[in-house]
Design an enzyme around this catalytic site. Structure first.
Site, PDB file in Angstrom:
ATOM      1  N   SER A  14      10.831 -24.901  18.945  1.00  0.00           N
ATOM      2  CA  SER A  14      10.891 -25.512  20.276  1.00  0.00           C
ATOM      3  C   SER A  14      10.426 -26.969  20.285  1.00  0.00           C
ATOM      4  O   SER A  14      11.084 -27.835  20.864  1.00  0.00           O
ATOM      5  CB  SER A  14      10.031 -24.708  21.246  1.00  0.00           C
ATOM      6  OG  SER A  14      10.448 -23.372  21.247  1.00  0.00           O
ATOM      7  N   GLY A  15       9.301 -27.252  19.651  1.00  0.00           N
ATOM      8  CA  GLY A  15       8.738 -28.607  19.682  1.00  0.00           C
ATOM      9  C   GLY A  15       9.600 -29.581  18.895  1.00  0.00           C
ATOM     10  O   GLY A  15       9.896 -30.689  19.361  1.00  0.00           O
ATOM     11  N   ALA A 181      -0.300  -7.522  19.751  1.00  0.00           N
ATOM     12  CA  ALA A 181      -0.591  -6.084  19.654  1.00  0.00           C
ATOM     13  C   ALA A 181      -0.418  -5.416  21.013  1.00  0.00           C
ATOM     14  O   ALA A 181       0.169  -4.334  21.123  1.00  0.00           O
ATOM     15  CB  ALA A 181      -2.011  -5.874  19.121  1.00  0.00           C
ATOM     16  N   HIS A 437       4.301 -12.289  53.927  1.00  0.00           N
ATOM     17  CA  HIS A 437       3.924 -10.897  54.116  1.00  0.00           C
ATOM     18  C   HIS A 437       5.151  -9.999  54.196  1.00  0.00           C
ATOM     19  O   HIS A 437       6.142 -10.398  54.805  1.00  0.00           O
ATOM     20  CB  HIS A 437       3.112 -10.773  55.426  1.00  0.00           C
ATOM     21  CG  HIS A 437       2.620  -9.399  55.689  1.00  0.00           C
ATOM     22  ND1 HIS A 437       1.580  -8.846  54.971  1.00  0.00           N
ATOM     23  CD2 HIS A 437       3.038  -8.451  56.566  1.00  0.00           C
ATOM     24  CE1 HIS A 437       1.360  -7.613  55.426  1.00  0.00           C
ATOM     25  NE2 HIS A 437       2.228  -7.344  56.382  1.00  0.00           N
TER      26      HIS A 437
HETATM   27  P1  NDP Z   1      -4.358 -13.189  18.824  1.00  0.00           P
HETATM   28  O1  NDP Z   1      -5.192 -14.272  18.260  1.00  0.00           O
HETATM   29  O2  NDP Z   1      -4.001 -13.180  20.255  1.00  0.00           O
HETATM   30  O3  NDP Z   1      -5.021 -11.781  18.475  1.00  0.00           O
HETATM   31  C1  NDP Z   1      -5.409 -11.447  17.177  1.00  0.00           C
HETATM   32  C2  NDP Z   1      -6.068 -10.088  17.218  1.00  0.00           C
HETATM   33  O4  NDP Z   1      -6.360  -9.674  15.904  1.00  0.00           O
HETATM   34  C3  NDP Z   1      -7.380 -10.118  17.992  1.00  0.00           C
HETATM   35  O5  NDP Z   1      -7.468  -8.961  18.767  1.00  0.00           O
HETATM   36  C4  NDP Z   1      -8.420 -10.147  16.887  1.00  0.00           C
HETATM   37  O6  NDP Z   1      -9.635  -9.543  17.243  1.00  0.00           O
HETATM   38  C5  NDP Z   1      -7.735  -9.309  15.834  1.00  0.00           C
HETATM   39  N1  NDP Z   1      -8.249  -9.614  14.491  1.00  0.00           N
HETATM   40  C6  NDP Z   1      -8.318 -10.838  13.911  1.00  0.00           C
HETATM   41  N2  NDP Z   1      -8.854 -10.729  12.682  1.00  0.00           N
HETATM   42  C7  NDP Z   1      -9.143  -9.421  12.485  1.00  0.00           C
HETATM   43  C8  NDP Z   1      -9.727  -8.690  11.408  1.00  0.00           C
HETATM   44  N3  NDP Z   1     -10.129  -9.297  10.290  1.00  0.00           N
HETATM   45  N4  NDP Z   1      -9.883  -7.362  11.568  1.00  0.00           N
HETATM   46  C9  NDP Z   1      -9.488  -6.748  12.707  1.00  0.00           C
HETATM   47  N5  NDP Z   1      -8.920  -7.381  13.757  1.00  0.00           N
HETATM   48  C10 NDP Z   1      -8.748  -8.718  13.641  1.00  0.00           C
HETATM   49  O7  NDP Z   1      -3.067 -13.190  17.882  1.00  0.00           O
HETATM   50  P2  NDP Z   1      -1.670 -12.478  18.018  1.00  0.00           P
HETATM   51  O8  NDP Z   1      -1.282 -12.204  16.605  1.00  0.00           O
HETATM   52  O9  NDP Z   1      -1.694 -11.349  18.989  1.00  0.00           O
HETATM   53  O10 NDP Z   1      -0.800 -13.633  18.648  1.00  0.00           O
HETATM   54  C11 NDP Z   1      -0.747 -14.910  18.013  1.00  0.00           C
HETATM   55  C12 NDP Z   1      -0.479 -16.013  18.986  1.00  0.00           C
HETATM   56  O11 NDP Z   1       0.844 -15.944  19.429  1.00  0.00           O
HETATM   57  C13 NDP Z   1      -1.323 -15.965  20.257  1.00  0.00           C
HETATM   58  O12 NDP Z   1      -2.565 -16.567  20.088  1.00  0.00           O
HETATM   59  C14 NDP Z   1      -0.463 -16.735  21.209  1.00  0.00           C
HETATM   60  O13 NDP Z   1      -0.728 -18.096  21.056  1.00  0.00           O
HETATM   61  C15 NDP Z   1       0.951 -16.451  20.742  1.00  0.00           C
HETATM   62  N6  NDP Z   1       1.613 -15.457  21.595  1.00  0.00           N
HETATM   63  C16 NDP Z   1       1.767 -15.691  22.924  1.00  0.00           C
HETATM   64  C17 NDP Z   1       2.384 -14.763  23.732  1.00  0.00           C
HETATM   65  C18 NDP Z   1       2.527 -15.040  25.197  1.00  0.00           C
HETATM   66  O14 NDP Z   1       2.325 -16.175  25.618  1.00  0.00           O
HETATM   67  N7  NDP Z   1       2.859 -14.043  26.018  1.00  0.00           N
HETATM   68  C19 NDP Z   1       2.893 -13.504  23.205  1.00  0.00           C
HETATM   69  C20 NDP Z   1       2.663 -13.339  21.808  1.00  0.00           C
HETATM   70  C21 NDP Z   1       2.046 -14.291  21.047  1.00  0.00           C
HETATM   71  P3  NDP Z   1     -10.778 -10.340  18.043  1.00  0.00           P
HETATM   72  O15 NDP Z   1     -10.244 -10.547  19.411  1.00  0.00           O
HETATM   73  O16 NDP Z   1     -11.927  -9.419  17.996  1.00  0.00           O
HETATM   74  O17 NDP Z   1     -10.982 -11.614  17.295  1.00  0.00           O
END
Ligand code: NDP
Length: 463
Positions: A14-15, A181, A437
């Protein structure tokens, strides 16, 4: 010194595409762009777009349930065919990719369908060995799924793989509690997959407003996701056609498929950065200033590879601002402070703009206007699903600091709320707006008195 190009863009997401197209079509620059995969990048090919279509596909069961509540006594979702959906999805992504390509070609951008790497401050090397020079280089290579370093994790899928599965798994494990997730747990459960989600924390979507997170956590279970909090896999191994997973509590279970949704890393691998003086942040993201310029004057970077606010519209704005500044003599920075976003869950989405309650409280006293209710539409059908609307207001300036919505089409609502909040609207201005409403959104202009006032924590701004 003469160059092959005024601008060479690495990455057709996109960018990158926005920057290339505007530089060429509006400012007459000679532009080259290299993309190693399909044009459109993560959002179009393996992210936002196919994900949202899958969300729509996954809501048939909830819609049928609601219709039964409205007297369509035998409404059923019927049988879902992944094969039929996937064929339509492929055709749609091809259509979108062609639109991206046509836009670049109309603008006169020379596209190189191959990998490119930096070979100096004005030099690019393409995978076929050709070298090109450019006055300016824009790195827009995005991010890649990050794994967590446990044995056997190569057996798991990452989000890219979800859109090209041959068939739906019978039983799936999703690891993580973030955007991906939670959205895919909602999707897979909605499509009839026996879905387990393992998240190490006590409520999903860390970083969002806590009250909204709690509602999202409850909703995941309510739509049939077997959500296991405080649990993380420590090893994966093959078990026949499936995968055996060992968790950190010592338990073991088998799944047809495992999805690691544990964050994303900036994609700089093999980019030839060592041939330049471009600096990286500790997490490997490219370090840029507020103009998206690296410490090398000719090299800029936008989007997820810079790890600022990792959302498609932000990358687009960064790319556009960069070309306005450098090629259009119209200096434009991107304000990353008030960016709205939404997590596409079902039946209710979680959408947000501005500070969370926790962030607002950390900076001083805050008035919390919050309401949680069962909306007319789903309540009539017999559902317990709850909506939340929350405004956070500075008690001294009356400025609205943040808005959080958990409800149907919350993403659509937050887009509109982001306009006044970005303009610095006060609570009094929200109150002066007459409600539409009956809607759920009318709550945003009818919450008269705060649900609570949080006093400043000692050591923070306001008393
Ligand atoms: P996120 O950063 O949102 O979530 C990563 C998840 O993985 C967190 O729950 C984190 O836990 C967990 N995690 C990280 N490291 C470990 C580990 N070593 N062991 C166990 N759990 C772990 O990343 P996503 O992969 O879900 O998404 C990536 C990016 O994509 C987002 O940040 C966003 O920018 C973009 N995105 C945006 C969307 C939207 O706008 N609707 C939709 C999908 C993606 P903890 O929270 O405890 O750190």
């Amino acid at each position: 010194m003469s160059f092959d190009y005024d601008l060479f863009v690495i990455g057709g997401g996109s960018g990158g595409v926005r920057a290339a197209r505007i530089a060429a079509s509006e400012y007459g620059a000679k532009v080259g762009l290299a993309e190693e995969s399909r044009m459109g990048g993560t959002c179009v090919i393996r992210g936002c777009v196919p994900k949202k279509l899958m969300i729509f596909a996954a809501q048939a069961g909830l819609m049928a349930e609601e219709m039964r509540g409205y007297g369509w006594c035998d409404a059923q979702s019927g049988t879902f065919s992944w094969e039929v959906f996937r064929e339509k999805l492929d055709a749609e992504l091809t259509r979108l990719e062609l639109i991206y390509r046509a836009g670049l070609s109309r603008a006169g951008v020379e596209v190189h369908d191959q990998r490119a790497r930096l070979a100096g401050h004005h030099e690019i090397e393409l995978a076929d060995g050709t070298r090109k020079s450019a006055r300016h280089i824009l790195i827009a290579t995005g991010g890649r799924p990050a794994l967590i370093g446990i044995p056997g994790e190569e057996l798991a899928m990452v989000s890219d793989d979800l859109f090209v599965m041959d068939r739906l798994p019978g039983r799936a494990l999703l690891v993580g509690g973030g955007f991906i997730a939670c959205e895919f747990a909602t999707i897979l459960a909605g499509l009839g997959v026996d879905t387990v989600q393992a998240y190490r924390g006590d409520a999903v979507l860390r970083g969002f407003d806590r009250e909204a997170r709690d509602l999202a956590t409850l909703q995941l279970s309510a739509v049939g996701v077997d959500l296991r909090l405080g649990l993380t896999p420590v090893a994966l191994e093959r078990a026949g056609a499936g995968i055996r997973v060992t968790f950190d509590d010592g338990t073991r279970e088998e799944f047809d498929a495992v999805l690691m949704a544990t964050g994303r890393d900036p994609y700089t691998k093999g980019l030839g950065l060592e041939t330049t003086e471009v600096r990286l942040k500790r997490n490997g993201a490219i370090e840029v200033d507020e103009w998206s310029q690296t410490c090398v004057p000719s090299i800029f970077a936008v989007g997820d590879v810079t790890d600022r606010v990792n959302l498609t519209p932000v990358a687009i704005r960064e790319g556009h601002s960069f070309v306005d500044t450098v090629f259009g003599a119209r200096p434009r920075k991107v304000d990353h402070s008030v960016v709205a976003s939404a997590v596409y869950l079902r039946p209710h989405e979680l959408a947000t703009v501005g500070l969370t309650e926790e962030e607002a409280h950390a900076r001083g006293a805050v008035d919390v206007y919050s309401t949680v209710f069962r909306p007319m539409r789903s309540m009539f059908a017999g559902s317990d699903a709850k909506v939340m609307m929350k405004l956070l207001v500075d008690p001294v300036t009356d400025k609205v600091l943040g808005c959080h919505i958990f409800g149907p089409e919350a993403g659509e609502m937050i887009q509109l709320a982001a306009i006044p909040i970005g303009m610095g609207a006060t609570k009094a201005q929200f109150d002066a707006t007459i409600a539409v409403h009956p809607t759920a959104a009318e709550e945003l202009v009818t919450m008269r008195s705060p649900s609570r006032r949080l006093q400043a924590l000692s050591g923070t701004g306001l008393a």
